[in-house]
Design an enzyme around this catalytic site. Sequence first.
Site, PDB file in Angstrom:
ATOM      1  N   ASN A  48    -105.537-119.465  72.982  1.00 34.70           N
ATOM      2  CA  ASN A  48    -104.173-119.976  73.162  1.00 34.70           C
ATOM      3  C   ASN A  48    -104.006-120.312  74.638  1.00 34.70           C
ATOM      4  OD1 ASN A  48    -101.446-120.426  73.398  1.00 34.70           O
ATOM      5  ND2 ASN A  48    -100.821-118.338  72.879  1.00 34.70           N
ATOM      6  N   SER A  63    -105.001-109.357  76.301  1.00 32.66           N
ATOM      7  CA  SER A  63    -105.949-108.978  77.353  1.00 32.66           C
ATOM      8  C   SER A  63    -107.382-108.825  76.857  1.00 32.66           C
ATOM      9  CB  SER A  63    -105.486-107.697  78.067  1.00 32.66           C
ATOM     10  OG  SER A  63    -104.256-107.921  78.734  1.00 32.66           O
TER      11      SER A  63
END
Length: 248
Positions: A9, A208
Site C-alpha cells: 500500500n 510495520s
Amino acid sequence: MRRKLAAGNWKMNGTLTRVTEVMALCAAHQAPSVDVLICPPATLIPALATATTDHAVAIGGQDCHAAVSGAHTGDISAHMLADAGATHVIIGHSERRADRGETSADVHAKALAAHTATLTAVICIGETLAQREAGETLDVVGTQLRDSTPDSATGENTVIAYEPVWAIGTGKVPTLEQIGEVHAALRIALTNRFGADANAFRILYGGSVKASNAAEIFAVPDVDGALVGGASLTAEDFSPIITALENA
Ligand code: 13P
C-alpha cells in the site's frame, strides 16, 4: 491451499518515476509462488497496469466510492479503477476510517461496489491502542469484520487485512502470539459465517512489516501474507518480504 499474498500500500506516495521500482520488482520476481499486489495512488494505476501487463504483479486502488458514477467530486468508483487496470482495491484502511470518518457500513457498501466491478476487495480492520489496552481487540475486529464484509464475499473476491492501528508506521509490532490470536479468531468468525468456504479467504497482517520481521510473522498460523506500507515503496525493501513469504 490458500495462495499467499504480498500486498503493498503506497498510500499518498509516488509519482511516475516510481514505475522503475515496480519494473525492478517484476524483474526480481518473474514467476513468484505467491501473489504480489501493489496499490499505488490512483494517478499511477494506468501506467503501472500497462507496465505490469506481462508480469506477475497485480495493481490495485486504495479506496473506491460505493456508487458507480455521479456527482461526487474527487472520488473514484470501483468501476473506474477496474477500467484503469486495477484488479484489487483496499477498502476501510484505518487511515480512511480515522481521517474520513468511514464506518464499517461505508466499507460494506464499497466492498459490494468492488465485487460488482469484479475487483477483489482488501478489507482492512484493526484495533486502536486504547482498544487493545482495554482488552477489546477481539470484539472490535470481530465487529468490524462482520459489519464490513458483505454476504457476497468469497475467498476469490475478498481478502481480509488485520492492521492494528498502533502498529501502522510506528515500528511497533504485536507479539507473534497477539497476531496469532487475532488471526485465529478471524478465521473462526469467517468459518461461522461462510462455512467451509472460509478456508479460501486470505487473512493478511499489516503494520510495520519489514524484511527483518517478515519471516517470523509469516510463520504464524493463519497469516496468509502481509499488507505493507513503507517497506513496499522500493523494490529493495519489498523484494525480501516477497521472498520471505515464498519461503514461509
Ligand atoms: P506500514 O507498513 O508503513 O506500517 O503501513 C502498514 C499499512 O498501513 C498498510 O496498509
